[in-house]
Design an enzyme around this catalytic site. Structure first.
Site, PDB file in Angstrom:
ATOM      1  N   GLU A  98       0.832  -1.189   0.000  1.00 45.93           N
ATOM      2  CA  GLU A  98       0.000   0.000   0.000  1.00 45.93           C
ATOM      3  C   GLU A  98       0.871   1.245   0.000  1.00 45.93           C
ATOM      4  O   GLU A  98       1.944   1.280   0.610  1.00 45.93           O
ATOM      5  CB  GLU A  98      -0.930   0.004   1.221  1.00 45.93           C
ATOM      6  CG  GLU A  98      -1.957  -1.116   1.160  1.00 45.93           C
ATOM      7  CD  GLU A  98      -2.886  -1.135   2.369  1.00 45.93           C
ATOM      8  OE1 GLU A  98      -3.987  -1.668   2.223  1.00 45.93           O
ATOM      9  OE2 GLU A  98      -2.510  -0.622   3.433  1.00 45.93           O
ATOM     10  N   CYS A 132       6.847  -6.519   7.433  1.00 44.91           N
ATOM     11  CA  CYS A 132       7.988  -5.939   8.146  1.00 44.91           C
ATOM     12  C   CYS A 132       8.448  -6.923   9.206  1.00 44.91           C
ATOM     13  O   CYS A 132       7.620  -7.569   9.860  1.00 44.91           O
ATOM     14  CB  CYS A 132       7.582  -4.614   8.805  1.00 44.91           C
ATOM     15  SG  CYS A 132       8.949  -3.748   9.633  1.00 44.91           S
ATOM     16  N   ASN A 307      -3.349   4.776  16.455  1.00 41.63           N
ATOM     17  CA  ASN A 307      -4.522   4.363  15.688  1.00 41.63           C
ATOM     18  C   ASN A 307      -4.870   2.909  15.995  1.00 41.63           C
ATOM     19  O   ASN A 307      -4.245   1.997  15.447  1.00 41.63           O
ATOM     20  CB  ASN A 307      -4.245   4.483  14.187  1.00 41.63           C
ATOM     21  CG  ASN A 307      -4.139   5.914  13.742  1.00 41.63           C
ATOM     22  OD1 ASN A 307      -5.109   6.650  13.769  1.00 41.63           O
ATOM     23  ND2 ASN A 307      -2.938   6.315  13.345  1.00 41.63           N
ATOM     24  N   CYS A 352      -1.119   6.598  10.030  1.00 41.01           N
ATOM     25  CA  CYS A 352       0.146   6.046  10.526  1.00 41.01           C
ATOM     26  C   CYS A 352      -0.072   4.736  11.265  1.00 41.01           C
ATOM     27  O   CYS A 352      -0.902   4.645  12.163  1.00 41.01           O
ATOM     28  CB  CYS A 352       0.812   7.056  11.450  1.00 41.01           C
ATOM     29  SG  CYS A 352       2.406   6.506  12.083  1.00 41.01           S
TER      30      CYS A 352
END
Length: 378
Positions: A98, A132, A307, A352
Site C-alpha cells: 500500500e 515488516c 490508531n 500512521c
C-alpha cells in the site's frame, strides 16, 4: 510482447542498476535511459516500439527483458474528505503493498501567524517491503510479519503510479516495511527519484527508521541532504524493547551516538517520531526523560496519536490532555520543537501504523495538529 527468458521474470524498467548493466553489455548509450523513463511516466500503457529515437538495439532488449511497469494498480480508495488516497498495488510476484497520497493546500495553513507560500501539493507515503520484520507491537504492518523486499524498480513504480493521480512533491518512506532493512534498493530508488525525469530534491524525501545503526551511518554518505526520521517511541531502552522488540539489537545509547554523528555530518534537523500510548510512554516522567535525551540535538519531535486497528486494540490512545501536557513539557522545559501529527485517511486505513492488507479501521482524531512534513522544516 516477446516472452522473457525461460524461468525469468521481466524486470522493471525503473530498476536502474539492471537496465544500466544491460545497456552497457549491449553497448547502448545509457543516456537514453532517462528518456525511456520520461516516456513511460507520460504514457502509462505504452509499448516499447512507440518510444521514438532510441538506438535500434534498444527495442529488442527492452521487449525481451523489461516491462514499463511490473506493478499494477489494483485499487484506489479516497477518504471521505478527498484529501487522502490509498493505493493498493499488486506486485509481479502476486504480493501487494500500500502507498498513500496526502494532499495539502498551503494557502489554508499558517506558520508563525503568516500564510505559507505555495499552493496545492501532495506527499506520497511509500512502502519498501511487503510486511515488516521489526514486529513493533503498535503497528499493523508489523503484525503481517516479513514477506519480501521490494526491488528498487518496485519502489519507484509506486511514485510512477501515484504521479498519474496527483503531482507528487514530497516522498516519505513511512509505509510498509523498515526502509533501512532494504538498504541497497532504497538508495538506488532514491537516486532515481532525484534524477530526471522525477528530479525530486533529497530535501523533499524523508526516510523513517526504527534505528538501524549501521545503515544510519552509511546513509548520509550515500545520499547527502536526505531527511532522516527516527521512530523512537520511548525515552528509555526497556520501554522501547517492550513495544519494539527489534530495539534489543539497537541499544538506545548506541543509537543516540549514531544520530549525533549523523547530525554533525549533515547539519540538518532529525525528525523524532513518538507514538502516544496511554499509560505506556505518555506520562510526565517520560516527557522529561525524552527531553533530557534530546536536548543536545537539533530535532523536531512529532507526537503521533495511536490508531487502534485489528488485533492491536490492547493499546489505548493517549488523551488530548496528556498529549498537550507532554508537548508542553518538551517545548517549555527543554525548548524542543514539538508537533502533533494530524492523522489523515483513518476512514480508509491509511493513517500512521495502519498499512496492512485487508484490515478494517474505525479510528478518527481531531485537534490542533501539524499536517505536512514541509511544515516541520520551517
Amino acid at each position: 510482447m516477446a516472452a522473457a527468458a525461460k524461468g525469468a521474470a521481466y524486470k522493471s524498467v525503473f530498476d536502474a542498476s539492471i537496465i544500466t548493466e544491460e545497456f552497457q553489455n549491449a553497448q547502448i548509450n545509457t543516456r537514453f535511459i532517462p528518456l525511456i523513463w520520461k516516456y513511460v511516466l507520460q504514457n502509462p500503457n505504452c509499448e516499447w516500439d512507440e518510444i521514438p529515437s532510441l538506438p535500434s538495439a534498444a527495442y529488442p532488449l527492452l521487449r525481451s527483458k523489461f516491462k514499463p511497469s511490473t506493478s499494477t494498480l489494483h485499487s484506489v480508495i479516497d477518504s471521505t474528505d478527498q484529501v487522502t488516497t490509498k493505493l493498493l498495488i499488486q506486485l509481479q510476484n502476486g504480493a501487494s503493498v500500500e502507498a498513500v497520497i496526502m494532499r495539502y493546500d498551503t494557502r489554508l495553513g499558517k506558520y508563525n501567524g503568516k500564510a505559507r507560500p505555495g499552493g496545492l501539493r501532495s506527499t506520497l507515503c511509500i512502502s519498501s517491503q511487503v510486511g515488516c520484520k521489526m514486529g513493533c507491537k503498535f503497528c499493523a504492518t508489523g503484525s503481517m510479519g516479513f514477506k519480501n523486499n521490494l526491488s528498487s524498480g518496485e519502489i519507484v513504480e509506486q511514485l510512477v503510479l501515484a504521479s498519474r493521480l496527483s503531482p507528487i512533491r514530497n516522498v516519505v518512506f513511512m509505509g510498509m516495511g523498515e526502509p533501512l532493512n532494504n538498504y541497497s534498493p532504497l538508495v538506488e530508488a532514491i537516486r532515481v527519484m532525484t534524477a530526471p525525469p522525477f528530479q525530486l530534491s533529497p530535501r523533499k524525501i524523508t526516510v523513517s527508521t526504527v534505528g538501524i545503526i549501521h545503515a544510519i551511518k552509511k546513509l548520509q554518505h550515500d545520499i547527502p541532504n536526505l531527511n532522516l526520521a527516527v521512530s523512537l517511541h520511548a525515552p528509555v531502552q526497556d520501554i522501547r524493547c517492550q513495544i519494539m522488540p527489534a530495539a534489543r539489537a539497537f541499544p538506545l545509547d548506541r543509537l543516540m551516538d549514531a544520530l549525533g554523528e549523523y547530525q554533525k555530518k549533515c547539519q540538518q534537523k532529525i525528525f523524532i517520531e513518538y507514538i502516544m500510548l496511554d499509560g505506556v510512554n505518555d506520562e510526565e516522567q517520560h516527557a522529561h526523560q525524552l527531553g533530557k535525551l534530546l536536548e543536545a540535538f537539533q530535532v523536531v519531535v512529532n507526537l503521533i496519536p495511536f490508531n487502534p486497528i485489528g488485533n492491536l486494540s490492547h493499546f489505548r490512545t493517549s488523551s488530548e490532555h496528556k498529549v498537550h501536557e507532554f508537548q508542553k513539557i518538551l517545548r517549555e522545559a527543554y525548548k524542543i520543537r514539538t508537533t502533533v501529527r494530524k492523522q489523515m485517511g483513518q476512514d480508509i486505513s491509511g493513517a500512521c501504523g495502519q498499512l496492512v492488507i485487508d484490515l478494517p479501521n474505525k479510528r478518527s482524531v481531531s485537534g490542533d495538529l501539524v499536517t505536512d512534513i514541509e511544515d516541520l522544516r520551517m
